[in-house]
Design an enzyme around this catalytic site. Structure first.
Site, PDB file in Angstrom:
ATOM      1  N   ASP A  24       0.833  -1.286   0.131  1.00 42.71           N
ATOM      2  CA  ASP A  24       0.034   0.107  -0.041  1.00 42.71           C
ATOM      3  C   ASP A  24       0.778   1.272   0.196  1.00 42.71           C
ATOM      4  O   ASP A  24       0.346   2.202   0.466  1.00 42.71           O
ATOM      5  CB  ASP A  24      -0.937  -0.124   1.253  1.00 42.71           C
ATOM      6  CG  ASP A  24      -1.717  -1.264   1.167  1.00 42.71           C
ATOM      7  OD1 ASP A  24      -2.429  -1.581   0.022  1.00 42.71           O
ATOM      8  OD2 ASP A  24      -2.042  -1.699   2.169  1.00 42.71           O
ATOM      9  N   ARG A  25       2.065   1.170  -0.495  1.00 45.11           N
ATOM     10  CA  ARG A  25       3.043   2.292  -0.565  1.00 45.11           C
ATOM     11  C   ARG A  25       3.455   2.842   0.635  1.00 45.11           C
ATOM     12  O   ARG A  25       3.844   4.008   0.919  1.00 45.11           O
ATOM     13  CB  ARG A  25       2.537   3.312  -1.390  1.00 45.11           C
ATOM     14  CG  ARG A  25       2.170   2.858  -2.834  1.00 45.11           C
ATOM     15  CD  ARG A  25       3.107   2.288  -3.601  1.00 45.11           C
ATOM     16  NE  ARG A  25       3.367   1.926  -5.256  1.00 45.11           N
ATOM     17  CZ  ARG A  25       2.861   0.969  -5.613  1.00 45.11           C
ATOM     18  NH1 ARG A  25       2.856  -0.188  -4.840  1.00 45.11           N
ATOM     19  NH2 ARG A  25       2.758   0.956  -6.873  1.00 45.11           N
ATOM     20  N   LEU A  26       3.126   2.205   1.872  1.00 49.08           N
ATOM     21  CA  LEU A  26       3.417   2.530   3.137  1.00 49.08           C
ATOM     22  C   LEU A  26       4.898   2.165   3.527  1.00 49.08           C
ATOM     23  O   LEU A  26       5.081   1.533   4.443  1.00 49.08           O
ATOM     24  CB  LEU A  26       2.579   2.113   4.222  1.00 49.08           C
ATOM     25  CG  LEU A  26       1.121   2.935   3.968  1.00 49.08           C
ATOM     26  CD1 LEU A  26       0.190   2.264   5.094  1.00 49.08           C
ATOM     27  CD2 LEU A  26       1.098   4.303   4.202  1.00 49.08           C
TER      28      LEU A  26
END
Length: 226
Positions: A197-199
């Site tokens: 989730d691009r975290l």
């Protein structure tokens, strides 16, 4: 507009409690893992491929990929034609940034700092251990200069190869006077670890005092948002 391809990053991430005490130790561990992956998995074909960014006389950034030929607590280093674009740019502005990126591992290491010329003795020692053909090509290629066609490059190579034939010695080909290398004295070393989730995780060693990459007292750590 064509929809962008989506690929979630399935990396392990990097938490503060798992971070090594110094940027040298953390980078060395990741580099060793990349080298092991190059052999075992085969999906990291060139673990030491390093993007190097410099700035030209007009303040415009320039980037290219080189091989990281040196890495110790003094910093990462590479060799090049000193009259190349990067050599000329570093002569005017020693500010430099570089990165090692291993997409298959969802990891990257970023270095920011100042470039310093390698000592001539270290350059000569390294040059003598290059394959004979690579030493000849260092003479044949006037790196970054315009040439009409490949024929001219191959003709220059043949001329120098005939001048300095391969006799199996480290001194068969002299070091070109325009050839050398640089070491990056780092002010920041960032460790990027991809997550879902691009975290992603971004843990950055920021210089806090004098010392090399393996001196804990020279660095503080901060987390930056992805």
């Amino acid at each position: 507009m064509t929809p962008a391809d989506r690929h979630d990053y399935l990396g392990e991430g990097l938490l503060e409690q798992h971070l090594a005490a110094t940027p040298w130790r953390q980078a060395s561990a990741w580099l060793e893992a990349a080298r092991e992956r190059a052999g075992a998995e085969g999906d990291v074909p060139e673990p030491t491929a390093m993007s190097v960014a410099t700035v030209d006389a007009d303040g415009r950034p320039d980037v290219r990929t080189v091989l990281m030929r040196f890495f110790d607590p003094s910093g990462p280093g590479f060799v090049t034609n000193l009259e190349s674009a990067k050599g000329r740019q570093l002569a005017g502005n020693a500010g430099i940034a570089a990165s090692l990126t291993w997409p298959a591992m969802y990891r990257a290491v970023r270095f920011r700092g100042t470039a310093h010329r390698l000592p001539e003795e270290q350059v000569r020692d390294y040059f003598g251990h290059r394959p004979w053909g690579s030493r000849v090509s260092a003479w044949a290629s006037r790196q970054s200069q315009v040439i009409e066609g490949r024929e001219g490059l191959e003709a220059a190579y043949a001329r120098y190869a005939a001048q300095w034939p391969d006799r199996g010695g480290v001194d068969d080909v002299p070091v070109p006077p325009f050839w050398g290398g640089y070491r990056i004295t780092c002010d920041e070393v960032e460790f990027w670890a991809g997550r879902r989730d691009r975290l992603h995780d971004r843990l950055v060693f920021v210089r806090a005092g004098e010392g090399d990459l393996d001196d804990p007292s020279a660095w503080r750590v901060e987390r930056r948002q992805p």
